[in-house]
Design a protein around this motif. Structure first.
Motif, PDB file in Angstrom:
ATOM      1  N   LYS A  35      35.144  34.060  37.382  1.00  0.00           N
ATOM      2  CA  LYS A  35      34.386  34.427  36.202  1.00  0.00           C
ATOM      3  C   LYS A  35      35.374  34.671  35.070  1.00  0.00           C
ATOM      4  N   GLU A  36      35.152  33.996  33.953  1.00  0.00           N
ATOM      5  CA  GLU A  36      36.020  34.128  32.789  1.00  0.00           C
ATOM      6  C   GLU A  36      35.270  34.842  31.679  1.00  0.00           C
ATOM      7  N   ILE A  37      35.897  35.851  31.104  1.00  0.00           N
ATOM      8  CA  ILE A  37      35.323  36.538  29.955  1.00  0.00           C
ATOM      9  C   ILE A  37      36.424  36.817  28.945  1.00  0.00           C
ATOM     10  N   ILE A  38      36.042  36.956  27.697  1.00  0.00           N
ATOM     11  CA  ILE A  38      36.987  37.288  26.641  1.00  0.00           C
ATOM     12  C   ILE A  38      36.643  38.691  26.159  1.00  0.00           C
ATOM     13  N   VAL A  39      37.613  39.585  26.242  1.00  0.00           N
ATOM     14  CA  VAL A  39      37.388  40.981  25.888  1.00  0.00           C
ATOM     15  C   VAL A  39      38.484  41.461  24.943  1.00  0.00           C
ATOM     16  N   HIS A  40      38.188  42.542  24.268  1.00  0.00           N
ATOM     17  CA  HIS A  40      39.164  43.163  23.382  1.00  0.00           C
ATOM     18  C   HIS A  40      40.294  43.741  24.239  1.00  0.00           C
ATOM     19  N   ASN A  41      41.488  43.757  23.716  1.00  0.00           N
ATOM     20  CA  ASN A  41      42.654  44.223  24.467  1.00  0.00           C
ATOM     21  C   ASN A  41      42.496  45.652  24.985  1.00  0.00           C
ATOM     22  N   ASP A  42      41.749  46.483  24.283  1.00  0.00           N
ATOM     23  CA  ASP A  42      41.544  47.860  24.732  1.00  0.00           C
ATOM     24  C   ASP A  42      40.672  47.941  25.978  1.00  0.00           C
ATOM     25  N   LEU A  43      39.893  46.892  26.255  1.00  0.00           N
ATOM     26  CA  LEU A  43      38.932  46.921  27.352  1.00  0.00           C
ATOM     27  C   LEU A  43      39.326  46.040  28.535  1.00  0.00           C
ATOM     28  N   VAL A  44      40.554  45.554  28.557  1.00  0.00           N
ATOM     29  CA  VAL A  44      40.988  44.644  29.620  1.00  0.00           C
ATOM     30  C   VAL A  44      40.940  45.320  30.991  1.00  0.00           C
ATOM     31  N   LYS A  45      41.461  46.519  31.101  1.00  0.00           N
ATOM     32  CA  LYS A  45      41.472  47.211  32.400  1.00  0.00           C
ATOM     33  C   LYS A  45      40.058  47.464  32.901  1.00  0.00           C
ATOM     34  N   ASP A  46      39.147  47.810  31.991  1.00  0.00           N
ATOM     35  CA  ASP A  46      37.753  48.032  32.384  1.00  0.00           C
ATOM     36  C   ASP A  46      37.110  46.738  32.866  1.00  0.00           C
ATOM     37  N   ALA A  47      37.410  45.624  32.191  1.00  0.00           N
ATOM     38  CA  ALA A  47      36.840  44.337  32.581  1.00  0.00           C
ATOM     39  C   ALA A  47      37.353  43.904  33.945  1.00  0.00           C
ATOM     40  N   ILE A  48      38.624  44.155  34.234  1.00  0.00           N
ATOM     41  CA  ILE A  48      39.178  43.798  35.542  1.00  0.00           C
ATOM     42  C   ILE A  48      38.556  44.664  36.621  1.00  0.00           C
ATOM     43  N   ALA A  49      38.409  45.941  36.356  1.00  0.00           N
ATOM     44  CA  ALA A  49      37.795  46.832  37.337  1.00  0.00           C
ATOM     45  C   ALA A  49      36.349  46.424  37.608  1.00  0.00           C
ATOM     46  N   GLU A  50      35.624  46.056  36.581  1.00  0.00           N
ATOM     47  CA  GLU A  50      34.238  45.634  36.739  1.00  0.00           C
ATOM     48  C   GLU A  50      34.164  44.309  37.508  1.00  0.00           C
ATOM     49  N   GLY A  51      35.106  43.411  37.246  1.00  0.00           N
ATOM     50  CA  GLY A  51      35.104  42.119  37.918  1.00  0.00           C
ATOM     51  C   GLY A  51      35.450  42.212  39.384  1.00  0.00           C
ATOM     52  N   THR A  52      36.229  43.195  39.772  1.00  0.00           N
ATOM     53  CA  THR A  52      36.616  43.323  41.187  1.00  0.00           C
ATOM     54  C   THR A  52      35.579  44.058  42.002  1.00  0.00           C
ATOM     55  N   LYS A  53      34.613  44.684  41.348  1.00  0.00           N
ATOM     56  CA  LYS A  53      33.555  45.384  42.084  1.00  0.00           C
ATOM     57  C   LYS A  53      32.654  44.424  42.841  1.00  0.00           C
ATOM     58  N   GLY A  54      32.456  43.260  42.306  1.00  0.00           N
ATOM     59  CA  GLY A  54      31.607  42.333  43.033  1.00  0.00           C
ATOM     60  C   GLY A  54      30.859  41.509  42.128  1.00  0.00           C
TER      61      GLY A  54
END
Length: 54
Positions: A35-54
């Motif tokens: 899954k590819e998404i484009i996010v603001h640099n401040d939200l990268v860690k949150d996006a990775i955490a959300e993506g690894t949840k499932g």
């Protein structure tokens, strides 16, 4: 979609965004999906955490 991303990156404000690619394994088939998404640099860690949840 790629043309919009490139156009955004050329304006100078594109440096504020990053493309995040996460991989998930399907419990049913065992196949991997990306899954590819484009996010603001401040939200990268949150996006990775959300993506690894499932």
């Amino acid at each position: 979609m790629a043309k919009k991303v490139v156009a955004t990156l050329n304006t100078g404000k594109g440096k504020e965004y990053s493309k995040v690619i996460t991989m998930a394994k399907s419990p049913k088939t065992g196949a991997y999906s990306f899954k590819e998404i484009i996010v603001h640099n401040d939200l990268v860690k949150d996006a990775i955490a959300e993506g690894t949840k499932g």
